[in-house]
Design a protein around this motif. Structure first.
Motif, PDB file in Angstrom:
ATOM      1  N   THR A 291       0.827  -1.201   0.000  1.00 39.65           N
ATOM      2  CA  THR A 291       0.000   0.000   0.000  1.00 39.65           C
ATOM      3  C   THR A 291       0.864   1.255   0.000  1.00 39.65           C
ATOM      4  OG1 THR A 291      -1.813  -1.143   1.130  1.00 39.65           O
ATOM      5  CG2 THR A 291      -1.771   1.269   1.287  1.00 39.65           C
ATOM      6  N   ASP A 292       1.884   1.276   0.837  1.00 38.45           N
ATOM      7  CA  ASP A 292       2.780   2.434   0.882  1.00 38.45           C
ATOM      8  C   ASP A 292       3.524   2.609  -0.440  1.00 38.45           C
ATOM      9  OD1 ASP A 292       2.025   2.962   3.499  1.00 38.45           O
ATOM     10  OD2 ASP A 292       3.817   2.052   4.381  1.00 38.45           O
ATOM     11  N   PHE A 293       4.032   1.523  -0.985  1.00 37.34           N
ATOM     12  CA  PHE A 293       4.789   1.572  -2.238  1.00 37.34           C
ATOM     13  C   PHE A 293       3.910   2.053  -3.392  1.00 37.34           C
ATOM     14  CE2 PHE A 293       6.693  -0.541  -5.999  1.00 37.34           C
ATOM     15  CZ  PHE A 293       7.961   0.010  -5.942  1.00 37.34           C
ATOM     16  N   ASN A 294       2.667   1.624  -3.404  1.00 37.66           N
ATOM     17  CA  ASN A 294       1.751   2.008  -4.479  1.00 37.66           C
ATOM     18  C   ASN A 294       1.504   3.513  -4.542  1.00 37.66           C
ATOM     19  OD1 ASN A 294       1.415  -0.461  -5.718  1.00 37.66           O
ATOM     20  ND2 ASN A 294      -0.372  -1.016  -4.490  1.00 37.66           N
ATOM     21  N   GLN A 295       1.643   4.204  -3.419  1.00 42.58           N
ATOM     22  CA  GLN A 295       1.481   5.660  -3.436  1.00 42.58           C
ATOM     23  C   GLN A 295       2.517   6.311  -4.347  1.00 42.58           C
ATOM     24  OE1 GLN A 295       1.218   7.445   0.471  1.00 42.58           O
ATOM     25  NE2 GLN A 295       0.272   5.589   1.275  1.00 42.58           N
ATOM     26  N   TYR A 296       3.711   5.765  -4.382  1.00 48.62           N
ATOM     27  CA  TYR A 296       4.787   6.297  -5.225  1.00 48.62           C
ATOM     28  C   TYR A 296       4.677   5.764  -6.650  1.00 48.62           C
ATOM     29  CZ  TYR A 296       6.726   7.648  -0.754  1.00 48.62           C
ATOM     30  OH  TYR A 296       6.903   8.206   0.474  1.00 48.62           O
ATOM     31  N   LEU A 297       4.361   4.491  -6.760  1.00 49.29           N
ATOM     32  CA  LEU A 297       4.279   3.849  -8.068  1.00 49.29           C
ATOM     33  C   LEU A 297       3.141   4.415  -8.916  1.00 49.29           C
ATOM     34  CD1 LEU A 297       5.880   1.626  -9.462  1.00 49.29           C
ATOM     35  CD2 LEU A 297       4.229  -0.029  -8.594  1.00 49.29           C
ATOM     36  N   ALA A 298       2.115   4.940  -8.266  1.00 46.21           N
ATOM     37  CA  ALA A 298       0.960   5.504  -8.972  1.00 46.21           C
ATOM     38  C   ALA A 298       1.370   6.614  -9.930  1.00 46.21           C
ATOM     39  CB  ALA A 298      -0.072   6.020  -7.975  1.00 46.21           C
ATOM     40  N   PHE A 299       2.420   7.343  -9.601  1.00 49.15           N
ATOM     41  CA  PHE A 299       2.869   8.431 -10.468  1.00 49.15           C
ATOM     42  C   PHE A 299       3.449   7.920 -11.785  1.00 49.15           C
ATOM     43  CE2 PHE A 299       2.605  10.478  -6.378  1.00 49.15           C
ATOM     44  CZ  PHE A 299       2.012  11.685  -6.701  1.00 49.15           C
TER      45      PHE A 299
ATOM     46  N   ALA B   8      -2.424   1.329 -13.158  1.00 45.46           N
ATOM     47  CA  ALA B   8      -3.199   2.047 -12.149  1.00 45.46           C
ATOM     48  C   ALA B   8      -4.203   2.950 -12.840  1.00 45.46           C
ATOM     49  CB  ALA B   8      -2.278   2.872 -11.256  1.00 45.46           C
ATOM     50  N   GLY B   9      -5.271   3.206 -12.161  1.00 44.91           N
ATOM     51  CA  GLY B   9      -6.252   4.149 -12.671  1.00 44.91           C
ATOM     52  C   GLY B   9      -5.786   5.560 -12.382  1.00 44.91           C
ATOM     53  N   GLU B  10      -6.699   6.440 -12.259  1.00 44.87           N
ATOM     54  CA  GLU B  10      -6.409   7.839 -11.962  1.00 44.87           C
ATOM     55  C   GLU B  10      -5.784   7.960 -10.574  1.00 44.87           C
ATOM     56  OE1 GLU B  10      -9.220  11.625 -11.052  1.00 44.87           O
ATOM     57  OE2 GLU B  10      -9.617  10.550 -12.920  1.00 44.87           O
ATOM     58  N   ILE B  11      -4.821   8.839 -10.442  1.00 45.01           N
ATOM     59  CA  ILE B  11      -4.180   9.068  -9.146  1.00 45.01           C
ATOM     60  C   ILE B  11      -5.164   9.794  -8.241  1.00 45.01           C
ATOM     61  CG2 ILE B  11      -2.318  10.244  -7.930  1.00 45.01           C
ATOM     62  CD1 ILE B  11      -0.620   9.927 -10.426  1.00 45.01           C
ATOM     63  N   ASP B  12      -5.383   9.233  -7.065  1.00 47.35           N
ATOM     64  CA  ASP B  12      -6.296   9.827  -6.097  1.00 47.35           C
ATOM     65  C   ASP B  12      -5.491  10.231  -4.870  1.00 47.35           C
ATOM     66  OD1 ASP B  12      -8.511  10.643  -4.669  1.00 47.35           O
ATOM     67  OD2 ASP B  12      -9.085   8.611  -4.093  1.00 47.35           O
ATOM     68  N   LEU B  13      -5.044  11.464  -4.865  1.00 48.08           N
ATOM     69  CA  LEU B  13      -4.274  11.952  -3.723  1.00 48.08           C
ATOM     70  C   LEU B  13      -5.231  12.507  -2.687  1.00 48.08           C
ATOM     71  CD1 LEU B  13      -1.390  13.839  -5.532  1.00 48.08           C
ATOM     72  CD2 LEU B  13      -1.359  11.556  -4.559  1.00 48.08           C
ATOM     73  N   GLU B  14      -5.133  11.972  -1.488  1.00 46.39           N
ATOM     74  CA  GLU B  14      -5.959  12.474  -0.411  1.00 46.39           C
ATOM     75  C   GLU B  14      -5.336  13.752   0.107  1.00 46.39           C
ATOM     76  OE1 GLU B  14      -7.827   9.428   2.267  1.00 46.39           O
ATOM     77  OE2 GLU B  14      -6.040   8.378   1.590  1.00 46.39           O
ATOM     78  N   THR B  15      -6.162  14.758   0.303  1.00 43.43           N
ATOM     79  CA  THR B  15      -5.638  16.006   0.853  1.00 43.43           C
ATOM     80  C   THR B  15      -5.977  16.056   2.336  1.00 43.43           C
ATOM     81  OG1 THR B  15      -7.688  17.165   0.280  1.00 43.43           O
ATOM     82  CG2 THR B  15      -5.891  17.264  -1.317  1.00 43.43           C
ATOM     83  N   THR B  16      -5.068  16.594   3.077  1.00 44.62           N
ATOM     84  CA  THR B  16      -5.303  16.746   4.509  1.00 44.62           C
ATOM     85  C   THR B  16      -5.120  18.210   4.853  1.00 44.62           C
ATOM     86  OG1 THR B  16      -2.984  16.291   4.975  1.00 44.62           O
ATOM     87  CG2 THR B  16      -4.487  14.418   5.061  1.00 44.62           C
TER      88      THR B  16
END
Length: 99
Positions: free
Chosen positions: A62-70, A87-95
């Protein structure tokens, strides 16, 4: 070094051998965009290396996929097999940042 040699490198320790992080970084750069990167990722996340710790493996993925998504890819664990999928569309969660 054994890890990369199993991916087709022919490295050995000797005088003047670079630090581990430089060695790793250089090797990863050399296989980026070629089939060996798939082999590297599958070897890195091989479930056999996480016996009794599959939840830990899933967290790593899960952590690695955050980087690989790009790069438009994601790693999937399908029981005991690691797969790479588009991967589909990058879904960056905003905080919200507290000031």
């Amino acid at each position: 070094m054994k890890f990369f040699n199993e991916l087709g490198f022919n490295d050995f320790y000797g005088q003047g051998f670079s630090s581990r992080w430089i060695y790793t970084d250089e090797n990863l750069k050399s296989i980026k965009g070629v089939p060996e990167i798939d082999k590297c990722i599958k070897k890195l996340f091989a479930p056999v290396n996480f016996i009794s710790r599959l939840s830990e493996l899933d967290e790593f993925i899960t952590d690695f996929n955050q980087y690989l998504a790009f790069d438009g890819w994601k790693v999937i664990r399908d029981k005991t097999e690691i797969k790479l999928k588009k991967a589909g569309e990058i879904d960056l969660e905003t905080t919200e940042q507290k000031v």
